[in-house]
Design an enzyme around this catalytic site. Sequence first.
Site, mmCIF file in Angstrom:
data_model
loop_
_atom_site.group_PDB
_atom_site.id
_atom_site.type_symbol
_atom_site.label_atom_id
_atom_site.label_comp_id
_atom_site.label_asym_id
_atom_site.label_seq_id
_atom_site.Cartn_x
_atom_site.Cartn_y
_atom_site.Cartn_z
ATOM 1 N N ASP A 179 40.466 5.130 -34.983
ATOM 2 C CA ASP A 179 41.338 4.070 -35.485
ATOM 3 C C ASP A 179 41.259 4.055 -37.010
ATOM 4 O O ASP A 179 40.548 4.871 -37.605
ATOM 5 C CB ASP A 179 40.958 2.708 -34.883
ATOM 6 C CG ASP A 179 42.192 1.837 -34.628
ATOM 7 O OD1 ASP A 179 42.927 1.581 -35.605
ATOM 8 O OD2 ASP A 179 42.433 1.451 -33.470
ATOM 9 N N HIS A 250 47.465 3.888 -36.735
ATOM 10 C CA HIS A 250 46.010 3.677 -36.591
ATOM 11 C C HIS A 250 45.216 4.912 -37.007
ATOM 12 O O HIS A 250 44.262 5.307 -36.332
ATOM 13 C CB HIS A 250 45.673 3.278 -35.143
ATOM 14 C CG HIS A 250 46.095 1.872 -34.816
ATOM 15 N ND1 HIS A 250 45.405 0.766 -35.256
ATOM 16 C CD2 HIS A 250 47.148 1.395 -34.106
ATOM 17 C CE1 HIS A 250 46.007 -0.343 -34.822
ATOM 18 N NE2 HIS A 250 47.073 0.012 -34.134
ATOM 19 N N GLU A 317 51.636 0.435 -32.504
ATOM 20 C CA GLU A 317 51.664 -0.179 -33.830
ATOM 21 C C GLU A 317 51.760 0.850 -34.956
ATOM 22 O O GLU A 317 50.894 0.931 -35.814
ATOM 23 C CB GLU A 317 50.409 -1.057 -34.016
ATOM 24 C CG GLU A 317 50.337 -2.164 -32.973
ATOM 25 C CD GLU A 317 49.098 -3.050 -33.103
ATOM 26 O OE1 GLU A 317 49.204 -4.236 -32.797
ATOM 27 O OE2 GLU A 317 48.017 -2.550 -33.506
ATOM 28 N N TRP A 458 38.834 -4.850 -27.425
ATOM 29 C CA TRP A 458 38.986 -4.484 -28.838
ATOM 30 C C TRP A 458 37.856 -5.170 -29.596
ATOM 31 O O TRP A 458 37.549 -6.343 -29.329
ATOM 32 C CB TRP A 458 40.343 -4.943 -29.352
ATOM 33 C CG TRP A 458 41.482 -4.294 -28.627
ATOM 34 C CD1 TRP A 458 42.256 -4.852 -27.655
ATOM 35 C CD2 TRP A 458 41.960 -2.958 -28.801
ATOM 36 N NE1 TRP A 458 43.182 -3.937 -27.210
ATOM 37 C CE2 TRP A 458 43.027 -2.772 -27.907
ATOM 38 C CE3 TRP A 458 41.593 -1.900 -29.632
ATOM 39 C CZ2 TRP A 458 43.728 -1.574 -27.811
ATOM 40 C CZ3 TRP A 458 42.298 -0.703 -29.545
ATOM 41 C CH2 TRP A 458 43.350 -0.556 -28.640
ATOM 42 N N THR A 459 37.264 -4.474 -30.543
ATOM 43 C CA THR A 459 35.989 -4.979 -31.055
ATOM 44 C C THR A 459 36.011 -5.484 -32.502
ATOM 45 O O THR A 459 34.966 -5.550 -33.136
ATOM 46 C CB THR A 459 34.901 -3.895 -30.910
ATOM 47 O OG1 THR A 459 35.334 -2.721 -31.609
ATOM 48 C CG2 THR A 459 34.638 -3.567 -29.459
ATOM 49 N N GLU A 460 37.196 -5.852 -33.001
ATOM 50 C CA GLU A 460 37.204 -6.408 -34.366
ATOM 51 C C GLU A 460 36.201 -7.556 -34.485
ATOM 52 O O GLU A 460 35.515 -7.691 -35.505
ATOM 53 C CB GLU A 460 38.597 -6.951 -34.718
ATOM 54 C CG GLU A 460 39.674 -5.908 -34.927
ATOM 55 C CD GLU A 460 40.514 -5.703 -33.676
ATOM 56 O OE1 GLU A 460 39.963 -5.791 -32.550
ATOM 57 O OE2 GLU A 460 41.723 -5.439 -33.819
#
Length: 543
Positions: A179, A250, A317, A458-460
Amino acid sequence: MTPETPKLIPAPLSAETAGGPGFPLDAATGVEAGPGAERTARWLRTAVGAATGLPLDPAAGDARRVRLRIRPDLEGDEAYRLTVDAERVLIEGGGPAGVFYGAQTFRQLLGPDAFRRAPLHAGRVWEVPAVTVTDAPRFRWRGLMLDVARHFMPKEGVLRYLDLMAAHKLNVFHFHLTDDQGWRIEIRRHPRLTGIGSWRARTKTGHRASPLWEEKPHGGHYTQDDIREIVAYAAERHITVVPEIDVPGHSQAAIAAYPELGNSDVVDTSALSVWDTWGINPNVLAPTDTTLRFYEGVLEEVLELFPSRFVHIGGDECPKDQWRRSPAAQARIRELGLADEDALQSWFVGHFDAWLTARGRRLIGWDEILEGGLAEGAAVSSWRGYAGGIAAARAGHDVVMCPEQQVYLDHRQAPGPDEPVPIGWVRTLEDVYRFEPVPPELTPEEARHVLGTQANLWTEVMEDQGRVDYQAFPRLAAFAEVAWSALPAPAERDFAGFERRMTAHYRRLDALGVAYRPPAGPLPWQRRPGVLGRPLDGPPPHR
Ligand code: TNX
């Protein structure tokens, strides 16, 4: 008095308790596998052997044995039948996977301490209640996506997640490896992907109103040996690892490592570094032959490492602004006779669809790959609601349903101000439990294209394994039931019954050391003064 029905998660098709004495498991009990069931016998000796301290020797227990057998007449490879009485345990599977799922159910019947890594005390008596369980999954794709790009999870953590998946009868691990914020897989022919692309100087941690950066480098990657170990560990647990290499958006980490991959005629790509914040990134891949050859090289190494039929190429995206402004991209559009930038993305995805198909694999991508026309053999991960999945299924493409409205486990679990996640959308345990992967709009014929479903992590907002656990559980248990069990329509689902069975499951998660969100009482950081949750925020800034 009728014996209590065992509290199994996910719920099986049927469980009939006979009453009477159960099966004692002790030092004299043998575990013996018929042809094709050896892998599960190994797993039982490792997992249940560690928890109980019992040898579970194949040669032991002439009479009282746990027997593992393949029974091809059972309905499907993953179906199983588990029969327990005072004399025997018989675990029969339609194929090797079915035997494995039968063994997972057997461990649940042993009780929560069977999930520990070492015995709590020596010499305890283990007894499995007398029961007959007949079971088979509803969907063949029961997935979990883990984003190791935004926050890296060391190999040991990934192996632990594979064990947690197996305990919930999940079978597809979608491994989001690249990403904007990090490239996590060693590619031998392009060493800077990890040399440069796997580290960022700092990370955005604050919420929208007051962004903060943690001024500490974050990074890490898996060597190809690590990947081989992960894939083999997954295979032992009947889990397929589907790798994701995200293109053409990404991709800032890759462009930071190799600036020639970006649109260098509109932006100084040599000045880019691995991204340190979240959202949709404008720096996307240039649609050039250089890029195509580079990623073919990446995928060649990926195919060597991952036997999975499906390979995920992202496709989500991808802002088209740079392509609109780039003379090179515009020339490419003209040269290919394409209508616009959406068609250019389709062309890009189509190239890799043909490339993968020629190598006996299949492409899967996020639902944006529908825009501008779906490549011939492509399958779709439907994340922006059901719409993409419905359109794809109607056009005869396979679909994995993972709408963010129901199964995005990064979204918060409760509205309270103490919830640690700033994302404003609330997806409760009950919301997940009432998620239906097959939308009523589809005809039975179209619905056959729904391969199954997956939950996405998702790990934001998850900087370590504790936070990942907290977001994943208990919702992943509800999700597993949606993916495996034959549940009725959402409104008719017995959520109260599920919660009752969860009382037993929380004890199993405790034994596994899972830092789940507690169903009641204070949240973990409320018990530790000074560690507070994060303030409520709106949706992520990019939507
Ligand atoms: C959208 S889902 C994304 C991810 C983010 C996620 C946060 C998808 C294909 N793209 O890049 O991490 O939202 O919820």
